[in-house]
Write a protein that holds these residues in place. Sequence first.
Motif, PDB file in Angstrom:
ATOM      1  N   PRO B  43       4.868   0.862   0.338  1.00  0.00           N
ATOM      2  CA  PRO B  43       3.642   1.555   0.755  1.00  0.00           C
ATOM      3  C   PRO B  43       3.905   2.900   1.439  1.00  0.00           C
ATOM      4  O   PRO B  43       2.988   3.720   1.531  1.00  0.00           O
ATOM      5  N   ALA B  46       2.912   5.578  -0.770  1.00  0.00           N
ATOM      6  CA  ALA B  46       1.537   5.528  -1.287  1.00  0.00           C
ATOM      7  C   ALA B  46       0.708   6.736  -0.852  1.00  0.00           C
ATOM      8  O   ALA B  46       0.956   7.337   0.198  1.00  0.00           O
ATOM      9  N   THR B  48      -3.495   7.642  -0.587  1.00  0.00           N
ATOM     10  CA  THR B  48      -4.811   7.028  -0.711  1.00  0.00           C
ATOM     11  C   THR B  48      -5.859   8.115  -0.958  1.00  0.00           C
ATOM     12  O   THR B  48      -5.843   9.156  -0.301  1.00  0.00           O
ATOM     13  N   PRO B  62      -0.823   3.431   2.686  1.00  0.00           N
ATOM     14  CA  PRO B  62      -1.667   2.451   1.986  1.00  0.00           C
ATOM     15  C   PRO B  62      -3.085   2.388   2.564  1.00  0.00           C
ATOM     16  O   PRO B  62      -3.317   2.922   3.648  1.00  0.00           O
ATOM     17  N   GLN B  69       2.170  -6.213   2.352  1.00  0.00           N
ATOM     18  CA  GLN B  69       1.744  -5.164   1.430  1.00  0.00           C
ATOM     19  C   GLN B  69       2.080  -5.557  -0.004  1.00  0.00           C
ATOM     20  O   GLN B  69       3.033  -6.310  -0.237  1.00  0.00           O
TER      21      GLN B  69
END
Lengths: 396, 112
Positions: B43, B46, B48, B62, B69
């Motif tokens: 994550p 990641a 978003t 995340p 996760q």
Amino acid sequence: MTYAEVFRAEWGQVVATLIRMTGNWELAEECAQEACAAALERWPRDGVPDKPGAWLTTTARNRAIDWLRREAVGAAKLQEVAAMTYEPETPAYDVPDDRLRLMFTCCHPALAMEARVALTLRTLAGLSTAEIARAFLVGETTMSKRLTRAKQKIQNAGIPYRVPPAHLLPERTPAVLAVLYLLFNEGYSDVTRGTLTEEGIRLARLLVQLMPDEPEAAGLLALMLFHDSRRSTRLSPDGVLITLDEQDRTRWDSALITEAEHLLDRTLQRRSPGPYQVQAAIAACHAIARTAADTDWPQIAGLYAQLPQTPVVALNRAVAIGMADGPAVGLALVDQLAAGSLAGYHLLPAARADFLRRLDRRTEAAAAYREAAELATTDADRSYLEKRLAEVSVQS
Amino acid sequence: MKYLLMIAGDESAAEHANDGCGGWSEEMVERGVVTGGAGLYPPTEATTVRVRENELLLTDGPFAETKEQIGGFVLIDCADLDEAIEIAAKHPAASYGTIEIRPVLEPPPGVV
């Protein structure tokens, strides 16, 4: 039998068959309901049919076909309806598997325990949503939502409508037994909810009939019957708990005890023991003792040792050893458990109090009874503990 | 029925990232139940995305800061939940992480 009793007896079978045919839980219940309404109109005039269950199933099925015809839009739906229309008349009723299928599906471990219990009572036992809500002390709307959610999950998550294959039975059967035992216990621990005890027994009888080769099902039924045989002696007229040693044994239901003994004997001969059979054997030791003093405590302590040692089992075992070897031994064992996860469980100080009373250590006994009474969850238990508290207080 | 298996784990699961699936993939492909899936970077990699009132909002990380996760996913197509449970339970990650089984929403007839 009254009409209502016939409906209750046949409900599970009707709903179970309709779910198999339509795959639709809501529709199955509605059609079963409509079939009962139709029976109320027809039976007073035409008499109760020879096979009322078959009559109700056929009537419910015809309602379902009508409904599906009205709703049918795609060719696939029409095929479904066609398939149902050709369902042979009689075998559909006499196949016992549908109710067992329903039982395993309602008790699927992918559902929350409270959903399993509610669903079992609604679809299999035929209790109304209002009755179930009352039994679990929640509002009718809450219970209704719980039931709807559970049925939705079965449908949306693809929980199969079947008796699990043999390799899954060892893990799935205990889930069914646990639901039935929880029902029984909820009713047994609180007499005001006694309906649950009756339903637990009724469903356990059904399970034994449907799974005659499952020793733990028979063990569970025997256990329930042994407990239930003492039902009328467990409370004084003013609602105070009467413990085993003070119950009027002549008023225990000897027919239930005999039935439970036969059941347990036959089951134990299979030599495939399990926790319900062991608990039934413990209950049997109490049931066959003519007086409290005749109780075979060493045997009971030995049986408790065979159960998985949860904190509650460990407490019961400590009590049994104390009854066999004397209150000083019992007290020492109970004290060892005090630090564990039983904190807040009223039967722990109650057991301590009892051994202290037997040892004539009244001041300590009084303190323990007081603690137990404060933790007790039902009025019957609390009244009993307060009665004991008063006794040891007066004498000291 | 189609299901998504979401394979989740806490930080310690990272050490299993290159373990492979110990024959699980081969068996499930052989059985014809796997229709897709992949392992994922952690994550920390990641990004978003949200669009609110036509404005693009990007966040590093995340969408939920939880202990567990998602580290991978598998799409399966099998008979029912019991089979999905059996498939998930056999996955090596089930023994150290958590696998969530979610039924895939089938579009109503006529909607593509």
